[in-house]
Design an enzyme around this catalytic site. Structure first.
Site, PDB file in Angstrom:
ATOM      1  CE  LYS A 183      -3.689  -2.202  -0.526  1.00  0.00           C
ATOM      2  NZ  LYS A 183      -4.285  -2.981   0.347  1.00  0.00           N
TER       3      LYS A 183
HETATM    4  C1  PLP Z   1      -5.561  -4.043   0.668  1.00  0.00           C
HETATM    5  C2  PLP Z   1      -7.021  -4.042   0.888  1.00  0.00           C
HETATM    6  C3  PLP Z   1      -7.795  -4.096   1.778  1.00  0.00           C
HETATM    7  C4  PLP Z   1      -7.451  -5.062   3.221  1.00  0.00           C
HETATM    8  O1  PLP Z   1      -6.330  -4.381   3.757  1.00  0.00           O
HETATM    9  P1  PLP Z   1      -5.180  -5.614   4.317  1.00  0.00           P
HETATM   10  O2  PLP Z   1      -4.257  -4.691   5.051  1.00  0.00           O
HETATM   11  O3  PLP Z   1      -4.726  -6.221   3.199  1.00  0.00           O
HETATM   12  O4  PLP Z   1      -6.147  -6.401   5.429  1.00  0.00           O
HETATM   13  C5  PLP Z   1      -9.215  -3.851   1.827  1.00  0.00           C
HETATM   14  N1  PLP Z   1      -9.741  -3.357   0.728  1.00  0.00           N
HETATM   15  C6  PLP Z   1      -9.083  -2.852  -0.465  1.00  0.00           C
HETATM   16  C7  PLP Z   1      -9.615  -2.126  -1.437  1.00  0.00           C
HETATM   17  C8  PLP Z   1      -7.479  -3.240  -0.603  1.00  0.00           C
HETATM   18  O5  PLP Z   1      -6.906  -3.117  -1.576  1.00  0.00           O
END
Ligand code: PLP
Length: 377
Positions: free
Chosen positions: A188
């Protein structure tokens, strides 16, 4: 990391480290407080300051952020949550985790985001919440419908997993009064290794989420050290952000301006390089306001183009196969034409901060060649 190991266009995504993360982790390991600690709380304060909000509540992942936000909003069995099918499966799993029913909605094909109209048309008496996704980092503005929905008792929870740092006008996403969930997963915009953050709307909501993330136990570590017991006050899960992960997040936040500039620059470089290509449509992220998380195009014969590019060692990906077509979510299938068409056309180009302009040239040239050799378009 040796020069030849630099993550390049063979990778679709890759974390960017500033270098001090390793020392920060070592500091926590040596300090002996690995769980929820002062480091976690410092990270929460720093995120709150960065966004310009009174408080932020750290949790173990983006999925945990969505789950606790839904729990704190009192959403449970028999209630419906409106969600775009075009999202990572985590968004849907969080809804199922509270026993609620996902009601999938379509997207605007130009942005892969839901629109005010699409959300409002889907609202029924059973709707407890709407869960829009700020796809690719695009800061969709939901203030108008949020007022209407507030009046109808429908909660708006923003899945901003892609959108850390993006802005609505001058305010950062998370700072305009919505219940907002961030992910700090490996790839992210900002990473803790794994982690997440909820931006609560009120102090009471913050308290509820803090209680849930620590197994429903209310006393602080300090208080617990001085009593023979502890009090379990309600439902809870093991969802705190470890100090080890929070320490990584603090270093990342210090370097975030560079991340922001780099991701915008890369996205614009792609945009300019892709402009002359026939048959390729760039998915717009509103780069003036977004910290882009993805660089996606739509192409004809996507599956063949994908395979052809993989053959050329280009790390393409697909974000995401639509959820309403997943076997686990078949019970909630509905016909969503724009999502289904996007599901067949979208292609995510390599997008991470290690890419050079030469890498981007290579990706774009390879895409051009792939489209030619696949042909038929
Ligand atoms: C990455 C992601 C999540 C979940 O986050 P995690 O940290 O992987 O649990 C939820 N929604 C979207 C759109 C994502 O890209």
């Amino acid at each position: 990391m040796t020069a030849s190991a630099r993550p390049d266009a063979r990778r679709n995504a890759s974390p960017h480290l500033y270098g001090r993360e390793t020392a920060a982790i070592a500091g926590v390991l040596e300090g002996g407080q690995y769980g929820h600690s002062d480091v976690t709380e410092e990270f929460e304060r720093r995120i709150a300051d960065f966004l310009g909000v009174p408080e932020a509540v750290a949790v173990a992942s983006g999925t945990a952020a969505l789950h606790t936000a839904l729990l704190a909003s009192g959403i449970g069995p028999g209630r419906e949550v409106i969600v775009p099918s075009m999202t990572f499966c985590a968004t849907v799993q969080a809804i199922l985790a509270v026993g609620a029913t996902p009601r999938f909605v379509d997207i605007d094909p130009a942005t892969l985001c839901v629109s005010d109209q699409l959300l409002m048309d889907a609202v029924t008496d059973k709707t407890a919440a709407v869960l829009p996704v700020l796809f690719g980092g695009r800061p969709i503005d939901l203030r108008v419908i949020r007022e209407e929905l507030d009046e109808r008792g429908v909660v708006v929870i923003e899945d901003a997993a892609h959108a850390f740092g993006s802005r609505h006008g001058t305010r950062r996403v998370g700072a305009d009064g919505a219940l907002t969930c961030f992910s700090f997963g490996p790839v992210k915009n900002l990473t803790c290794g794994q982690g997440g953050m909820v931006i609560p709307r009120t102090p009471a909501e913050a308290d509820t989420i803090r209680r849930i993330r620590l197994l429903g136990v209310v006393q602080s570590q300090g208080e617990r050290a001085n009593t023979t017991s502890y009090r379990v006050d309600g439902f809870g899960l093991r969802y705190q952000l470890s100090a080890i992960n929070a320490a990584v997040g603090l270093v990342q936040l210090d370097g975030f301006q560079a991340t922001e500039d780099a991701r915008r620059h890369l996205w614009r470089t792609y945009r300019d390089a892709l402009a002359p290509l026939d048959g390729v449509t760039l998915v717009d992220v509103d780069v003036e306001h977004a910290v882009p998380h993805l660089c996606q195009v739509r192409v004809p014969n996507r599956d063949e183009v994908f395979a052809n590019l993989r053959g050329r060692d280009i790390g393409v990906g697909v974000h995401y196969p639509p959820n309403h077509l997943q076997p686990a979510f078949a019970a909630w299938h509905r016909c969503l034409p724009a999502t289904e068409q996007a599901g067949e056309e979208i292609l995510s180009l390599p997008f991470h901060q290690h890419l050079t302009e030469t890498d981007i040239d290579r990706v774009v040239t390879s895409l051009e060649q792939a489209l030619k050799s696949v042909g038929g378009s």
